[in-house]
Design a protein around this motif. Structure first.
Motif, PDB file in Angstrom:
ATOM      1  N   ARG A  62      -6.665  61.782  42.345  1.00  0.00           N
ATOM      2  CA  ARG A  62      -6.096  62.115  43.661  1.00  0.00           C
ATOM      3  C   ARG A  62      -4.927  61.196  44.009  1.00  0.00           C
ATOM      4  N   ARG A  63      -5.056  59.912  43.657  1.00  0.00           N
ATOM      5  CA  ARG A  63      -3.950  58.981  43.934  1.00  0.00           C
ATOM      6  C   ARG A  63      -2.715  59.301  43.089  1.00  0.00           C
ATOM      7  N   SER A  64      -2.913  59.857  41.910  1.00  0.00           N
ATOM      8  CA  SER A  64      -1.777  60.129  41.019  1.00  0.00           C
ATOM      9  C   SER A  64      -1.046  61.410  41.388  1.00  0.00           C
TER      10      SER A  64
END
Length: 190
Positions: free
Chosen positions: A186-188
Motif C-alpha cells: 500500500r505504501r508503494s
C-alpha cells in the motif's frame, strides 16, 4: 537408510509436553504474555496450564513481578542477532539461576528431568528463569544459532522460536508477515 516417520504422541505424553522444545515454547509464550506493564494473573496462569502446569495456580502480585522481571531478561536471548550474542546473553543469565544442575522427579510424581532452580518448590520467577535458561541453552548448543527472534512488525514485538532450517524467520506469525507485506504494498502505490 530407511526413513522412520515421526511417531505421533498423545497430548498426555509427559515427555513431549516437557521436552526442551516444549519448554522453550512455554518460555516464548510467557515472555509474550508478561511483556505488558501489568500482566494479568489469569492470562499468565492460562499460559502455564496450556504448557503442562496443573493444580491451583495462584499468582500473587509479587509472583507476577518476579515472572515479568525474568521475562524481560529472557527477551534479550530472543533479541540476539547471532549465536555468539545469544550465548553471551545466556551466560549472563545462567549464574542468576538459584541452584545447581540436578535431576528431580518431584517425589515420584513425574519422570526424572533436569532443574536449575533452588528446589522443587522454588518461587515462580526463579523457576521460570532457571527452566527457560536451561531450555534455551540446550537449543543454542544443539542448533548453533539463536533460539528465536523478536517479531519485525513494529506493531507486534512478540518473541518466537526458530524451528527447522531455511531462511531466517522475521515475523512471529503468518498474520504479522502478511500484514507487513500488505502495508508495504500500500505504501508503494501512488
Amino acid at each position: 537408510m530407511r526413513y522412520i516417520g515421526r511417531v505421533p504422541s498423545s497430548s498426555d505424553d509427559w515427555s513431549t509436553r516437557h521436552s526442551v522444545l516444549a519448554n522453550a515454547g512455554r518460555t516464548a509464550a510467557l515472555v509474550n504474555v508478561l511483556s505488558t506493564e501489568r500482566p494479568d494473573a489469569d492470562e499468565v496462569a492460562g499460559v502455564l496450564r496450556a504448557h503442562g502446569e496443573s493444580g491451583p495456580l495462584k499468582l500473587s502480585p509479587a509472583d507476577l513481578g518476579a515472572l515479568r522481571s525474568a521475562a524481560l531478561l529472557l527477551r534479550e536471548v530472543f533479541a540476539a542477532e547471532d549465536v555468539d550474542s545469544a550465548a553471551k546473553a545466556l551466560n549472563r543469565l545462567l549464574p542468576r539461576t538459584a541452584g545447581a544442575f540436578r535431576l528431580t522427579s518431584h517425589e515420584g510424581r513425574t519422570p526424572w528431568h533436569p532443574h536449575l532452580d533452588g528446589d522443587d518448590d522454588a518461587p515462580w520467577g526463579e523457576w521460570f528463569l532457571a527452566s527457560s535458561c536451561l531450555a534455551l541453552t540446550v537449543l543454542v548448543w544443539d542448533r548453533q544459532r539463536p533460539p528465536g527472534g523478536v517479531c519485525a512488525s513494529p506493531s507486534c514485538q512478540n518473541v518466537f522460536l526458530s524451528q527447522g532450517s531455511g531462511p531466517v524467520r522475521r515475523y512471529c506469525s503468518r498474520r504479522c508477515a502478511t500484514r507487513e507485506r500488505v502495508a508495504a504494498h500500500r505504501r508503494s502505490r501512488p
